[in-house]
Design an enzyme around this catalytic site. Structure first.
Site, PDB file in Angstrom:
ATOM      1  NE  ARG A   1      79.149  15.804  68.895  1.00 26.92           N
ATOM      2  CZ  ARG A   1      79.301  15.652  70.217  1.00 26.92           C
ATOM      3  NH1 ARG A   1      79.302  14.471  70.732  1.00 26.92           N
ATOM      4  NH2 ARG A   1      79.449  16.699  71.013  1.00 26.92           N
ATOM      5  CB  THR A   2      82.879  19.366  64.066  1.00 26.28           C
ATOM      6  OG1 THR A   2      81.474  19.350  64.328  1.00 26.28           O
ATOM      7  CG2 THR A   2      83.133  19.899  62.676  1.00 26.28           C
TER       8      THR A   2
ATOM      9  CE  LYS B   1     102.472  35.895  70.580  1.00 20.63           C
ATOM     10  NZ  LYS B   1     103.422  35.381  69.583  1.00 20.63           N
TER      11      LYS B   1
ATOM     12  NE  ARG C   1      82.213  23.943  65.516  1.00 17.27           N
ATOM     13  CZ  ARG C   1      81.520  22.950  66.075  1.00 17.27           C
ATOM     14  NH1 ARG C   1      81.514  22.816  67.392  1.00 17.27           N
ATOM     15  NH2 ARG C   1      80.856  22.097  65.334  1.00 17.27           N
TER      16      ARG C   1
ATOM     17  CG  HIS D   1      77.685  22.343  61.680  1.00 16.80           C
ATOM     18  ND1 HIS D   1      78.815  21.831  61.062  1.00 16.80           N
ATOM     19  CD2 HIS D   1      77.710  21.872  62.952  1.00 16.80           C
ATOM     20  CE1 HIS D   1      79.489  21.099  61.931  1.00 16.80           C
ATOM     21  NE2 HIS D   1      78.842  21.105  63.083  1.00 16.80           N
TER      22      HIS D   1
HETATM   23  N1   CP Z   1      77.549  18.150  66.097  1.00 20.59           N
HETATM   24  C1   CP Z   1      78.588  18.944  66.443  1.00 20.59           C
HETATM   25  O1   CP Z   1      78.885  19.925  65.757  1.00 20.59           O
HETATM   26  O2   CP Z   1      79.245  18.562  67.572  1.00 20.59           O
HETATM   27  P1   CP Z   1      80.540  19.271  68.147  1.00 20.59           P
HETATM   28  O3   CP Z   1      80.110  20.661  68.600  1.00 20.59           O
HETATM   29  O4   CP Z   1      81.000  18.407  69.268  1.00 20.59           O
HETATM   30  O5   CP Z   1      81.541  19.387  67.041  1.00 20.59           O
END
Ligand code: CP
Length: 305
Positions: A53-54, A82, A103, A131
């Site tokens: 999703r993110t 590397k 992320r 998040h």
């Molecule tokens: N909600 C969320 O962060 O989903 P993903 O891990 O799929 O990005």
């Protein structure tokens, strides 16, 4: 209030007014999309940890506003393999892009990236820490579904120890005079540091292990996955896997107006038999990631004020 060139690392970086401004901007963009708003801008999408999703909603957000996307979702294909450091990786990405979405599995990695980069860094999740963009889309979803955020009773269910979406959202809700119900096994309770922060702000919260003891009070039930990947000991994870499973048997124990949210992915916390009920809000919630992330990108890139 200015967002231009700002990093979005923690939800604590945003005041209540700034949060509401992002939600208002998302609403405007959703009502009247502008396919050229981010024309000429490039977003680097650096995902050191799995995501559906993110990553996809950020990329969709950028492309639907006319921007370009570069990046990776498989860090094993990059020069990290590397031995290149995160710092040097960011020093490269800032030369190739106008904004970086990242992320990373390590708590604090987004903050480090922000120190390295001269372009805005948006944290797409750092370990069990924060998040913030998920929180903004969660708030947008609550506001759309309930017409308000203030004075709601919101339950968090599942892995509250490692669930970064819960950590960010609880802090954001402390601006909105909500009552929070933390429902988890003792070993996966909300970390003390977050409870102390809520205490210092005088926020009403309750801790419970049995969902049915509080379910009838709730306006929103925010279910979460047990975060297998964060457990140091796989046997410990097995003890808690499947500890809360929502299915139709919950229906007599909730308000008719209760909405069930989940940041997704789900494993077995919500049975698909609930998907067609009026309570299920989780797919709409995931969809709201696009307008909210469009708003955030447009704000930090200075294309909207
Ligand atoms: N909600 C969320 O962060 O989903 P993903 O891990 O799929 O990005």
């Amino acid at each position: 209030m200015t967002f231009e060139n700002r990093d979005i690392i923690s939800i604590r970086d945003l005041s209540k007014n700034e949060i509401l401004h992002v939600l208002k901007t998302a609403k405007k963009i959703e009502r009247k999309p502008n396919p050229n708003l981010l024309k000429g801008e490039v977003m680097a999408s650096l995902f050191f940890e799995p995501s559906t999703r993110t990553r996809l909603s950020f990329e969709s957000a950028m492309r639907r506003l006319g921007g370009e996307v570069i990046g990776f979702a498989e860090p094993g294909t990059t020069s990290l393999k590397k031995g290149e450091t995160l710092w040097d990786t960011i020093k490269m990405a800032e030369r190739y892009a106008d904004v970086i979405v990242m992320r990373h599995p390590v708590e604090g990695a987004a903050r480090l990236a922000a120190e390295a980069a001269g372009v805005p860094i948006i944290n797409g999740g750092d370990g069990a820490n924060q998040h913030p963009t998920q929180t903004l889309l969660d708030l947008y979803t609550i506001q759309k579904a309930k017409g308000k955020i203030e004075r709601l009773k919101i339950g968090f269910l599942g892995d509250l120890k490692y669930g970064r979406t819960v950590h960010s959202l609880a802090i954001a809700l402390s601006h909105f005079n909500t009552a929070l119900y933390f429902i988890s096994p003792e070993a996966l309770k909300m970390p003390d540091s977050y409870l102390e922060e809520l205490d210092s702000k005088g926020i009403q919260y309750y801790e419970e292990t049995d969902l049915l003891k509080v379910s009838k009070k709730l306006d929103i039930l925010y279910a979460t996955r047990i975060q297998k990947e964060r457990f140091p000991d796989p046997l410990e994870y097995k003890k808690y896997a499947g500890v809360y499973k929502l299915n139709r048997s919950i229906l007599p124990h909730i308000k008719p107006s209760l909405k069930i949210m989940h940041p997704l992915p789900r494993v077995d916390e919500i049975h698909p038999e609930l998907d067609d009920t009026k309570h299920a809000l989780y797919f709409e919630q995931a969809g709201n990631g696009v307008p909210v992330r469009q708003a955030l990108l447009s704000l930090v890139l200075g294309r909207v004020k």
